[in-house]
Design a protein around this motif. Structure first.
Motif, short mmCIF file in Angstrom:
data_model
loop_
_atom_site.label_atom_id
_atom_site.label_comp_id
_atom_site.label_asym_id
_atom_site.label_seq_id
_atom_site.Cartn_x
_atom_site.Cartn_y
_atom_site.Cartn_z
N LEU A 285 10.12 -14.15 -10.24
CA LEU A 285 10.05 -12.72 -9.98
C LEU A 285 8.72 -12.35 -9.32
O LEU A 285 8.69 -11.53 -8.39
N PHE A 286 7.63 -12.93 -9.78
CA PHE A 286 6.33 -12.66 -9.16
C PHE A 286 6.28 -13.17 -7.73
O PHE A 286 5.73 -12.51 -6.84
N VAL A 287 6.87 -14.33 -7.48
CA VAL A 287 6.89 -14.87 -6.12
C VAL A 287 7.69 -13.96 -5.20
O VAL A 287 7.26 -13.65 -4.08
N VAL A 288 8.84 -13.48 -5.66
CA VAL A 288 9.65 -12.57 -4.86
C VAL A 288 8.89 -11.27 -4.60
O VAL A 288 8.91 -10.74 -3.49
N LYS A 289 8.19 -10.78 -5.61
CA LYS A 289 7.42 -9.55 -5.45
C LYS A 289 6.32 -9.75 -4.39
O LYS A 289 6.13 -8.88 -3.54
N ILE A 290 5.64 -10.86 -4.45
CA ILE A 290 4.55 -11.12 -3.48
C ILE A 290 5.13 -11.28 -2.08
O ILE A 290 4.59 -10.74 -1.11
N LEU A 291 6.24 -12.01 -1.96
CA LEU A 291 6.85 -12.22 -0.64
C LEU A 291 7.38 -10.93 -0.03
O LEU A 291 7.23 -10.69 1.16
N THR A 292 8.00 -10.09 -0.84
CA THR A 292 8.54 -8.84 -0.31
C THR A 292 7.43 -7.84 -0.02
O THR A 292 7.59 -6.98 0.84
N LYS A 293 6.32 -7.94 -0.70
CA LYS A 293 5.18 -7.05 -0.44
C LYS A 293 4.56 -7.37 0.93
O LYS A 293 4.15 -6.48 1.66
N ASN A 294 4.53 -8.66 1.28
CA ASN A 294 3.95 -9.06 2.56
C ASN A 294 4.85 -8.71 3.74
O ASN A 294 4.38 -8.56 4.85
#
Length: 64
Positions: A53-62
């Motif tokens: 979930l954190f990885v998806v959040k970071i990727l979608t934020k970028n």
């Protein structure tokens, strides 16, 4: 913010509570081993899910 007595109480409580929890866990350790076999896999799956979930959040934020 806190009085001296409150700080002493909090420190004392944390130490005694931690000691009590260690004592109770050690006392129940044979039951944990008997009834909760394989529970580490569930914990590992849960932590992996949270990490994803954190990885998806970071990727979608970028992206935006």
């Amino acid at each position: 913010m806190f009085s001296q007595g409150q700080l002493y109480f909090a420190g004392f409580f944390i130490v005694i509570f931690t000691i009590a929890m260690i004592y109770v866990y050690r006392k129940d350790l044979p039951l944990h081993k008997k009834y909760y076999k394989g529970s580490y896999w569930i914990l590992l799956a849960f932590l992996t899910f949270i990490a994803m979930l954190f990885v998806v959040k970071i990727l979608t934020k970028n992206i935006s």
